[in-house]
Design a protein around this motif. Structure first.
Motif, mmCIF file in Angstrom:
data_model
loop_
_atom_site.group_PDB
_atom_site.id
_atom_site.type_symbol
_atom_site.label_atom_id
_atom_site.label_comp_id
_atom_site.label_asym_id
_atom_site.label_seq_id
_atom_site.Cartn_x
_atom_site.Cartn_y
_atom_site.Cartn_z
ATOM 1 N N GLU A 1 8.076 4.713 -11.278
ATOM 2 C CA GLU A 1 6.959 5.040 -10.387
ATOM 3 C C GLU A 1 5.715 5.390 -11.200
ATOM 4 N N TRP A 2 5.906 6.158 -12.265
ATOM 5 C CA TRP A 2 4.770 6.500 -13.128
ATOM 6 C C TRP A 2 4.156 5.225 -13.711
ATOM 7 N N LEU A 3 4.992 4.318 -14.185
ATOM 8 C CA LEU A 3 4.468 3.075 -14.771
ATOM 9 C C LEU A 3 3.683 2.263 -13.744
ATOM 10 N N ALA B 1 3.950 5.896 -5.420
ATOM 11 C CA ALA B 1 3.935 6.024 -6.878
ATOM 12 C C ALA B 1 2.885 7.041 -7.317
ATOM 13 N N ALA B 2 1.694 6.984 -6.734
ATOM 14 C CA ALA B 2 0.640 7.942 -7.097
ATOM 15 C C ALA B 2 1.066 9.363 -6.741
ATOM 16 N N ARG B 3 1.704 9.521 -5.583
ATOM 17 C CA ARG B 3 2.170 10.855 -5.171
ATOM 18 C C ARG B 3 3.283 11.364 -6.081
ATOM 19 N N ALA B 4 4.125 10.456 -6.586
ATOM 20 C CA ALA B 4 5.190 10.867 -7.511
ATOM 21 C C ALA B 4 4.586 11.437 -8.786
ATOM 22 N N VAL B 5 3.535 10.809 -9.275
ATOM 23 C CA VAL B 5 2.857 11.330 -10.471
ATOM 24 C C VAL B 5 2.244 12.688 -10.150
ATOM 25 N N LEU B 6 1.509 12.767 -9.047
ATOM 26 C CA LEU B 6 0.884 14.042 -8.675
ATOM 27 C C LEU B 6 1.920 15.146 -8.523
ATOM 28 N N ALA C 1 2.150 3.451 -11.042
ATOM 29 C CA ALA C 1 0.919 4.182 -10.722
ATOM 30 C C ALA C 1 -0.106 4.047 -11.845
ATOM 31 N N LEU C 2 0.337 4.172 -13.086
ATOM 32 C CA LEU C 2 -0.586 4.022 -14.221
ATOM 33 C C LEU C 2 -1.157 2.608 -14.261
ATOM 34 N N ASN C 3 -0.321 1.629 -13.988
ATOM 35 C CA ASN C 3 -0.793 0.249 -13.972
ATOM 36 C C ASN C 3 -1.860 0.050 -12.896
ATOM 37 N N ASP C 4 -1.641 0.624 -11.715
ATOM 38 C CA ASP C 4 -2.622 0.499 -10.643
ATOM 39 C C ASP C 4 -3.958 1.132 -11.035
ATOM 40 N N VAL C 5 -3.903 2.312 -11.629
ATOM 41 C CA VAL C 5 -5.141 2.984 -12.032
ATOM 42 C C VAL C 5 -5.844 2.185 -13.136
ATOM 43 N N ARG C 6 -5.074 1.642 -14.078
ATOM 44 C CA ARG C 6 -5.680 0.822 -15.134
ATOM 45 C C ARG C 6 -6.320 -0.440 -14.547
ATOM 46 N N LEU C 7 -5.658 -1.066 -13.582
ATOM 47 C CA LEU C 7 -6.251 -2.237 -12.925
ATOM 48 C C LEU C 7 -7.559 -1.864 -12.237
ATOM 49 N N ALA C 8 -7.561 -0.733 -11.549
ATOM 50 C CA ALA C 8 -8.769 -0.292 -10.846
ATOM 51 C C ALA C 8 -9.901 -0.019 -11.836
ATOM 52 N N LEU C 9 -9.605 0.761 -12.869
ATOM 53 C CA LEU C 9 -10.635 1.051 -13.878
ATOM 54 C C LEU C 9 -11.085 -0.218 -14.594
ATOM 55 N N GLY C 10 -10.129 -1.047 -14.956
ATOM 56 C CA GLY C 10 -10.451 -2.288 -15.659
ATOM 57 C C GLY C 10 -11.348 -3.193 -14.830
ATOM 58 N N THR C 11 -11.124 -3.219 -13.525
ATOM 59 C CA THR C 11 -11.964 -4.027 -12.645
ATOM 60 C C THR C 11 -13.368 -3.438 -12.566
ATOM 61 N N ARG C 12 -13.467 -2.132 -12.397
ATOM 62 C CA ARG C 12 -14.780 -1.479 -12.325
ATOM 63 C C ARG C 12 -15.570 -1.651 -13.619
ATOM 64 N N LEU C 13 -14.859 -1.615 -14.754
ATOM 65 C CA LEU C 13 -15.517 -1.733 -16.061
ATOM 66 C C LEU C 13 -15.681 -3.179 -16.510
ATOM 67 N N ASP C 14 -15.123 -4.107 -15.747
ATOM 68 C CA ASP C 14 -15.142 -5.523 -16.120
ATOM 69 C C ASP C 14 -14.526 -5.714 -17.514
ATOM 70 N N ILE C 15 -13.326 -5.143 -17.681
ATOM 71 C CA ILE C 15 -12.607 -5.192 -18.958
ATOM 72 C C ILE C 15 -12.266 -6.638 -19.302
ATOM 73 N N THR C 16 -12.549 -7.004 -20.550
ATOM 74 C CA THR C 16 -12.171 -8.308 -21.080
ATOM 75 C C THR C 16 -11.310 -8.084 -22.310
ATOM 76 N N ARG D 1 0.840 -1.208 0.000
ATOM 77 C CA ARG D 1 0.000 0.000 0.000
ATOM 78 C C ARG D 1 0.870 1.251 0.000
ATOM 79 N N ASP D 2 1.905 1.250 0.834
ATOM 80 C CA ASP D 2 2.802 2.409 0.897
ATOM 81 C C ASP D 2 3.462 2.652 -0.458
ATOM 82 N N GLY D 3 3.890 1.588 -1.134
ATOM 83 C CA GLY D 3 4.513 1.724 -2.449
ATOM 84 C C GLY D 3 3.557 2.280 -3.484
ATOM 85 N N LYS D 4 2.311 1.841 -3.433
ATOM 86 C CA LYS D 4 1.306 2.347 -4.377
ATOM 87 C C LYS D 4 0.998 3.822 -4.096
#
Length: 175
Positions: free
Chosen positions: A118-120, A94-99, A122-137, A88-91
């Motif tokens: 760090e950007w990569l 990474a998000a704070r580094a982007v911000l 953070a972007l991966n985490d956000v894509r995973l989150a969005l992909g899960t919410r959208l049920d990406i296949t 969690r701390d690492g994530k």
């Protein structure tokens, strides 16, 4: 449109004002999802060991912090106890580094290799989150292409697509 170029002193990332605003909002949402720093006290917490780490009922958090052992709940719980605080701390970092690199309007910044990684992440985490919410296949692109622009999910699919392109640009710059 975002641009990523390798330079002698690092990697130049340029984002339009709208892209910067979107990325800022997504990273802020990621930080909110991850929650604040651990509020746990005690000797074990100071060592990064959580007393009561459990798999989240939220599918996004479960995706970001999956079980290490799918067939052994006890081993998965023990592993989570020792690793989740650090993950969690690492994530968050990474998000704070982007911000921290985003400008007030658009963004024009040079990242060293550590910041690029760090950007990569953070972007991966956000894509995973969005992909899960959208049920990406695998066929999500066709689904998004045939979607009515008034569909409330359309902006999220567009954000997912843009994040994919930005992440791809960062990876290609590293090659």
């Amino acid at each position: 449109m975002s641009h990523v170029r390798k330079r002698r002193d690092g990697f130049r990332v340029r984002l339009e004002p709208e892209e910067t605003a979107l990325l800022r909002a997504l990273m802020e949402q990621m930080l909110a999802l991850l929650g604040e720093e651990s509020g746990e006290d005690g000797e074990l917490a100071s060592l990064g060991i959580a007393e009561n780490a459990t798999k989240s009922d939220d599918p996004v958090l479960a995706r970001l912090f999956p079980d290490a052992y799918r067939d052994d709940g006890e081993a998965a719980g023990e592993f989570r106890r020792y690793t989740e605080m650090g993950l969690r701390d690492g994530k968050r970092e990474a998000a704070r580094a982007v911000l921290g690199a985003l400008g007030e309007g658009g963004t024009d910044t040079v990242l060293d290799e550590k910041r690029m990684q760090e950007w990569l992440r953070a972007l991966n985490d956000v894509r995973l989150a969005l992909g899960t919410r959208l049920d990406i296949t695998e066929d999500w692109y066709e689904e998004a292409g045939g979607m009515d622009p008034r569909d409330p999910r359309a902006p999220m699919f567009a954000a997912y697509d843009w994040l994919t392109m930005l992440q791809d640009g960062l990876v290609r710059a590293l090659e």
